[in-house]
Design an enzyme around this catalytic site. Structure first.
Site, PDB file in Angstrom:
ATOM      1  N   CYS A 114       3.733   2.764  -0.121  1.00 26.44           N
ATOM      2  CA  CYS A 114       3.589   2.833   1.324  1.00 26.44           C
ATOM      3  C   CYS A 114       4.969   2.700   1.995  1.00 26.44           C
ATOM      4  O   CYS A 114       5.800   3.575   1.839  1.00 26.44           O
ATOM      5  CB  CYS A 114       2.579   1.792   1.797  1.00 26.44           C
ATOM      6  N   HIS A 129      -2.239   2.426  -2.078  1.00 26.73           N
ATOM      7  CA  HIS A 129      -1.899   1.071  -2.523  1.00 26.73           C
ATOM      8  C   HIS A 129      -2.624   0.705  -3.822  1.00 26.73           C
ATOM      9  O   HIS A 129      -3.698   0.095  -3.771  1.00 26.73           O
ATOM     10  CB  HIS A 129      -2.338   0.063  -1.462  1.00 26.73           C
ATOM     11  N   GLU A 167      -1.959  -1.679  -5.722  1.00 28.58           N
ATOM     12  CA  GLU A 167      -2.033  -3.148  -5.829  1.00 28.58           C
ATOM     13  C   GLU A 167      -3.235  -3.705  -5.054  1.00 28.58           C
ATOM     14  O   GLU A 167      -3.582  -4.868  -5.226  1.00 28.58           O
ATOM     15  CB  GLU A 167      -0.715  -3.780  -5.344  1.00 28.58           C
TER      16      GLU A 167
END
Lengths: 222, 77
Positions: free
Chosen positions: A86, A194, A196
């Site tokens: 990002c 994302h 994560e």
């Protein structure tokens, strides 16, 4: 294996990224934007999502000039691994470690939702665990994720097989539906989605886990 | 001394913000606004003797992203 996660003023996914690395077995060092060196023995650097320096001037532009980014560039130029997610992707483009840039979403709106991605490369440590053509679901949350590069750059990225992930349904106007791009040596990945945020079933999905686990595997062997 | 740097998206690069402004002007009845492009103006206070060449370097290094933006420098007194 050691990961270093950078925090810029305005980063807000740095802890999530550190947790994802730790869950995969990495020893994680948190690094501040004013640091001039990465910890000794860093295998991979993570540049997290957020709004570094308030997105002043352009997303990632000020962060790209920070002392730690000089160290990240030196690490990458020596063949070190890095992942920018990002805002981290925006920073990597601004440093020149990755081609192109991320512009305002074509539809103007901030987009926060889980999207489908198709894995477009299987030669990098980041994409190999998924396999070419696999579809995965990963959340996006961005206002400026519209990947743009001039025609010649785009053609080169495609010819070299450097597109890591493509959107199944393009949410932001990115050229070539590009959601993630690799450096020419395949060791630096920038992606808007994302991974994560997709490592724990309680958060709605675990399709991001394989990326971190595979990195840990590759770095344990090295 | 001063300099003004005008930063604009290059021609051919879609400007979604400019397009939103154009649409909003249309909503207000300003149908004469056929196209809108949005850019930035950056004013620099410079040490005496700073050359345009130096400002060009600032533009290339930071002020503009030449992948998508062009810039124009006006050196002032």
């Amino acid at each position: 294996m050691k990961a270093a996660v950078v925090t810029f003023p305005g980063s807000n996914c740095d802890r999530d990224l550190a947790v994802a690395f730790e869950a995969a077995g990495f020893e994680v060092a948190r690094v501040w934007h004013k640091d001039t060196e990465l910890p000794q023995g860093t295998d991979i650097v993570g540049l997290p999502g957020g709004f570094s320096y308030g997105d002043y001037l352009r997303c990632g532009a000020i962060a790209a000039q920070s002392p730690i980014c000089r160290a990240v560039a030196a690490h990458a130029e020596k063949g070190g691994y890095a992942i920018g997610i990002c805002n981290g992707f925006q920073v990597l483009c601004e440093t020149g470690l990755l081609p192109g840039t991320l512009m305002r979403n074509a539809g103007i709106k901030f987009i926060c939702k889980t999207v489908g991605l198709r894995v477009a490369n299987e030669d990098s440590v980041f994409t190999a665990p998924y396999g070419l053509g696999t579809d995965i679901e990963i959340p996006v949350a961005h206002h400026d994720g519209n990947f743009y590069a001039d025609d010649a750059t785009l053609a080169a990225i495609e010819a070299e097989g450097r597109v890591a992930f493509r959107y199944l349904e393009n949410p932001n106007g990115s050229l070539g539906d590009i959601a993630g791009v690799l450096s020419s040596n395949g060791r630096v990945l920038g992606m808007m989605p994302h991974p994560e945020r997709a490592i724990d079933a309680r958060h709605g999905g675990t399709d991001g886990q394989a990326l971190f686990t595979a990195l840990a595997g590759a770095m344990a062997e090295a | 001394m001063k300099a003004t740097v005008h930063v604009m998206l290059k021609n051919g690069v879609l400007d979604p913000q400019g397009e939103a402004i154009r649409a909003s002007l249309g909503t207000l009845g300003f149908e004469s606004a056929l196209g809108v492009r949005q850019g930035k103006i950056i004013e620099l206070d410079l040490a005496d003797g700073t050359t345009e060449d130096e400002v060009t370097k600032m533009c290339e290094a930071l002020l503009a992203n030449t992948v998508i933006e062009s810039y124009r420098i006006e050196m002032g007194a």
